[in-house]
Design a protein around this motif. Sequence first.
Motif: not given
Lengths: 110, 496
Positions: A64-73
């Motif tokens: 799943d995407p996360t905030a730390r990754r800028g919304g990337k999976s």
Amino acid sequence: MPKFMTRNEEIILLTILKLKGNAYGVSIRRQIYQDTGGRWSFASIYQPLDNLVRKNYVRRIKGDPTARRGGKSKFYYELTPEGRHALLKLKKAHERIWSGFPEISLEDGN
Amino acid sequence: LVGFSGDLFGGWELKRTCPAVPRLAERILKLLYSQDYYLERSGDMEEAYGELGEESGPFRAKVWLWFQILKLFCGVIRTNIIWRFIMLKNYIKITLRNIKRHKTFSFINMAGLVVGMTCFLLILVYVCYELSYDSMHEKADRIYRVAFKHPGTSYMGHDSHLVTPSALAPALMESFPEVRKNLKALKQSIMENPNVLGVTTSSSVPTNIGSALGMKCKSEDGEDIEVHNYWIGVDYNFIDVFQMEMVQGRNFSKEFGTDAEGAVIVNESFVKEVNWSQSVGKKIPLFSDREVIGVVKDFHFHSLHMKIKPLTISISPDSRYLHARIRTENLPATLAYLREVYDRFKIRYPFEYFFLDDHFNQMYQAELKFGTVLITFSGLAIFIACLGIFGLAIHTAERRTKEIGIRKVLGASIPSILGLFYNELTRWILIANIIAWPVAYFFMSQWLQNFAYRINIGLWIFVVSAASAIFIALLTVSFQSIKAATANPVDSLRYE
């Protein structure tokens, strides 16, 4: 003659195994830093990773995407049975090769 | 068996604690990877970048990021090149395997290729050698040839009429008086042979009249017209012996005492040039003022590369050529007789003769040579093309062995299978023809521009060429396709 994987591939494969389902790019890199003290570049992690995927030793699973990754999976890596088998073979070969050297003879320097 | 790091999707809307990765870096990553991998890699990058930014400040993080991207870039490029090589190796392997499997096809195609390449190289070497002519002189560009050249007499780039100065002619006449003195007697002696139909003299060969001069003529309105015309000096019976046709007026005649000095015959082109409606009786300034007594029908006095030019014909005692019209029977005897008569008069020049048609043909040597070369190489090209078609037929037949077997088992007749082959081939040949026609038309019309008189490129040429291409192709293919069609389907189904 069976072909062994490279040392980098081996390290990464073992790290994935060690991380137990939480193995993705950043965590693999962090773990390697903790174990070896080397700050590997991402390029030198992805290269062997792609090879391992191609050899079917490792499976890629989309997370799943996360905030730390800028919304990337995230993409998690997981060993396949072939990967485990190859690792086992490599370990046995290592043990045979390393057997017979008392540690002292290496530390002496001659 | 997937573990999550706990930082789930819902959290990222709240706030971004760290600075985002620069746009340009994102774009480079997008270029390097496909969608899936881009997501993973740029995500990893962003996470690590954020961590480093918190740890050691945004500047260090940025420098680190760019180094990472540079390394990724190099890695991707290297892998791609390696994969290209591996693919190339595979392609070569597949090609070799194919060549081994279709031996006949490969052999024919390669033979065609080798023949073509050899011819190409030979022509190249030949042309290079020819172009290198004279270049063995160190200063080849300083070597000149000095000669007199009549204006307007060169065609196809050849200086065909290189002459000695005209003052030489009277001097020669003085030195060799017997030429003129003996001329009449010589003619009469030659005429004694029954195989000789007529004898006449002229200043130049009527298939290649070289002397050109310009003169001012008066048109019917009294305007001055500059006429660039050719001149030939002849004997009285010249027009009879050469069986030329008079369109207007009369031939030269000894009954008119003034003909030798004051008469001229012109050709139709001359009349056209000055635009006379009635030409007999007009005066033109040929050497001195002369009266036009007749008009001769146009004849080619140059090669067909040139249009027929205005021509003036007048009586001249200065004759370099003696023409004899002879019967074609018993040619060697007549020639021997001519030589004997000639020798009897003890003329200082050796007896030399040529047939006018040979002389005429000489002007087309370039075309003849070109024609031979062209025919040879066209033949070769057609041969190579046939090899290609033959190879194609073998290949198709081999590839469709199984299909043909199944068709036969299901009851297809031999003609229907042949039709299958022919249909496909004919379609391709027609397409090839449609492509080739405009190209051929363009080059042919370009070449024909060299000629003043030329044929039209008719539609029938293309139709005939298409038909012959199909015919040759079908002939070439027939053997192979008949073999394939008549084969026992049991064998072909067991094939491979």
